[in-house]
Motif scaffolding. Structure first.
Motif, PDB file in Angstrom:
ATOM      1  N   GLN A  94     -37.342  -3.746   5.732  1.00 13.74           N
ATOM      2  CA  GLN A  94     -37.198  -2.880   4.670  1.00 13.74           C
ATOM      3  C   GLN A  94     -36.160  -3.148   3.569  1.00 13.74           C
ATOM      4  N   ALA A  95     -35.108  -3.692   4.206  1.00 13.82           N
ATOM      5  CA  ALA A  95     -33.928  -4.004   3.276  1.00 13.82           C
ATOM      6  C   ALA A  95     -34.253  -5.140   2.392  1.00 13.82           C
ATOM      7  N   CYS A  96     -34.803  -6.133   3.204  1.00 19.25           N
ATOM      8  CA  CYS A  96     -35.307  -7.293   2.664  1.00 19.25           C
ATOM      9  C   CYS A  96     -36.324  -7.057   1.459  1.00 19.25           C
ATOM     10  N   ILE A  97     -37.280  -6.291   1.947  1.00 20.36           N
ATOM     11  CA  ILE A  97     -38.481  -6.276   1.096  1.00 20.36           C
ATOM     12  C   ILE A  97     -38.206  -5.072  -0.181  1.00 20.36           C
ATOM     13  N   ALA A  98     -37.113  -4.514   0.010  1.00 19.84           N
ATOM     14  CA  ALA A  98     -36.695  -3.478  -1.030  1.00 19.84           C
ATOM     15  C   ALA A  98     -36.086  -4.111  -2.075  1.00 19.84           C
ATOM     16  N   SER A  99     -35.591  -5.227  -1.881  1.00 16.63           N
ATOM     17  CA  SER A  99     -34.654  -6.055  -3.038  1.00 16.63           C
ATOM     18  C   SER A  99     -35.865  -6.753  -3.997  1.00 16.63           C
ATOM     19  N   TYR A 100     -36.752  -7.009  -3.383  1.00 11.66           N
ATOM     20  CA  TYR A 100     -38.109  -7.568  -4.074  1.00 11.66           C
ATOM     21  C   TYR A 100     -38.835  -6.664  -4.883  1.00 11.66           C
ATOM     22  N   THR A 101     -39.438  -5.455  -4.073  1.00  7.97           N
ATOM     23  CA  THR A 101     -40.147  -4.505  -4.644  1.00  7.97           C
ATOM     24  C   THR A 101     -39.554  -3.760  -5.876  1.00  7.97           C
ATOM     25  N   THR A 102     -38.174  -3.443  -5.739  1.00  7.14           N
ATOM     26  CA  THR A 102     -37.436  -2.797  -6.745  1.00  7.14           C
ATOM     27  C   THR A 102     -37.640  -3.537  -8.318  1.00  7.14           C
ATOM     28  N   ALA A 150     -43.077  -9.691  -1.412  1.00 11.77           N
ATOM     29  CA  ALA A 150     -41.793  -9.518  -0.954  1.00 11.77           C
ATOM     30  C   ALA A 150     -42.168  -9.701   0.418  1.00 11.77           C
ATOM     31  N   TRP A 151     -42.951  -8.895   1.310  1.00 10.67           N
ATOM     32  CA  TRP A 151     -43.212  -9.224   2.647  1.00 10.67           C
ATOM     33  C   TRP A 151     -43.529 -10.505   3.055  1.00 10.67           C
ATOM     34  N   GLY A 152     -44.010 -11.318   2.013  1.00 10.39           N
ATOM     35  CA  GLY A 152     -44.380 -12.728   2.415  1.00 10.39           C
ATOM     36  C   GLY A 152     -42.941 -13.487   2.570  1.00 10.39           C
ATOM     37  N   HIS A 153     -42.099 -13.187   1.670  1.00 11.68           N
ATOM     38  CA  HIS A 153     -40.792 -13.820   1.498  1.00 11.68           C
ATOM     39  C   HIS A 153     -39.990 -13.417   2.808  1.00 11.68           C
ATOM     40  N   CYS A 154     -40.287 -12.216   3.244  1.00 13.66           N
ATOM     41  CA  CYS A 154     -39.212 -11.833   4.321  1.00 13.66           C
ATOM     42  C   CYS A 154     -40.059 -11.848   5.711  1.00 13.66           C
ATOM     43  N   PHE A 155     -41.249 -12.447   5.770  1.00 12.17           N
ATOM     44  CA  PHE A 155     -42.184 -12.498   6.912  1.00 12.17           C
ATOM     45  C   PHE A 155     -41.817 -13.228   7.871  1.00 12.17           C
TER      46      PHE A 155
END
Length: 335
Positions: A24-32, A75-80
């Motif tokens: 969630q920390a990784c994804i939050a940076s992209y979704t924001t 973003a999930w893809g980036h962090c997957f």
């Protein structure tokens, strides 16, 4: 110029790349960033169309929602890869598999995924579904080979009108030929957006590969989650029953042999074509490439459904094992 600053739980690794404390920390940076860019786009559209303050705020809100939803997927893809790892182990030795599938050395190298599932098929944000796969890797000579196991995250992008690869996690391993089982936990971030994704599993060996994919729905709908859990429980019961039958062989009577024909199709839904002629396409989009045509009354195994732009589509399995999409308005789902 728009600048976006995001507070994150991250650190810089030895190779200079960022590492994250949680998905969630990784994804939050992209979704924001996606939500802010979406809102900005909404404002620009509203201003360009002469909208007032209220219209501008509305367009900004819609843009933020749409931008954030799609940004989450990418973003999930980036962090997957950082949080999804595949592990595999030998299930059956070369000699057993050779007899089981009647493998001949003249066939050369052979890679075949036999089974693939994500359990359960619907999951709530914050949970961890598991990927389970079994596959064969066979060679003319019984010697170690290097293979690559890959888990791929995909989604249908309504703007591109096709399925896109968001991210993937790869593992290279040296193995003995034979049958293998692969597993992986797929952590779903608590801040996940509701959507239908597809999880693909691929095995590469010596220039040859096989790939299969299955749907995964992220939702907060209690009814959908309950059904997915019930289906998983029934699946577990069937597996246990089959394993018990194999452990204690019994004489097969004619009646039970006849009845057993339908065990594999238990609870399998079908799609029956109701239109005079229906187009089967590569993607769930009316402009997608045509795969085949089907006539009224033809039936196919249903794999999954998806709604794109308010229109429902059914993914069906063709006779050759390939998949195709048909508009739900041209067919009906039956048991």
């Amino acid at each position: 110029m728009l600048s976006v600053f995001v507070l994150c739980s991250c650190a810089t690794g030895r190779n200079g790349e960022l590492t994250w404390s949680s998905p969630q920390a990784c994804i939050a940076s992209y979704t924001t960033g996606g939500a802010i860019l979406g809102a900005t786009a909404g404002v620009l559209i509203a201003l360009a169309t002469g909208g007032g303050a209220k219209n501008t705020a509305t367009k900004a809100g819609i843009g933020a929602a749409a931008g954030g939803a799609m940004a989450f997927a990418y973003a999930w893809g980036h962090c997957f890869a950082a949080f999804t790892k595949v592990k595999s182990a030998e299930d059956l030795p070369y000699s057993t598999v050779r007899k089981e599938i009647d493998y001949q050395p003249r066939q050369g190298t052979l890679t075949k995924i036999k089974e693939l599932s994500v359990d359960p098929v619907a999951i709530a944000p914050g949970d961890k579904p598991s990927l389970n796969a079994s596959y064969y890797v066979m060679t003319p000579e019984e010697k170690e080979v290097e293979i690559t196991e890959t888990i791929i995250l995909k989604i249908f992008d309504p703007y591109k009108k096709k399925f896109v690869e968001l991210g993937k996690s790869q593992e290279k391993v040296v193995v003995q030929p034979g049958k293998r089982k692969a597993t992986s936990e797929i952590p779903i971030p608590p801040n996940a957006e509701e959507a239908k994704f597809f999880i693909a599993f691929r095995v590469d060996m010596d220039g040859k590969y096989d790939q299969k994919e299955v749907p995964l729905t992220i939702t907060n709908d209690g009814a959908i989650l309950a059904k997915a859990k019930d289906d998983l429980d029934r699946k577990g019961a069937r597996v246990a029953r089959v394993e018990a039958e194999h452990a204690t062989p019994k004489p097969v009577e004619l009646a039970s042999a006849v009845g057993s024909k339908n065990l594999s199709s238990e609870n399998v839904q079908q799609v029956e074509i109701t239109a005079k002629v229906a187009n089967l396409r590569v993607n769930p989009d009316a402009s997608s490439k045509l795969v085949a045509k089907a006539n009224r009354g033809e039936k196919f195994a249903l794999q999954t459904t998806i709604t794109v732009g308010g229109k429902k589509w059914c993914q069906v399995k063709l006779e050759d094992g390939a998949s195709a999409w048909v508009s739900a308005s041209l067919c009906k789902i039956t048991e």
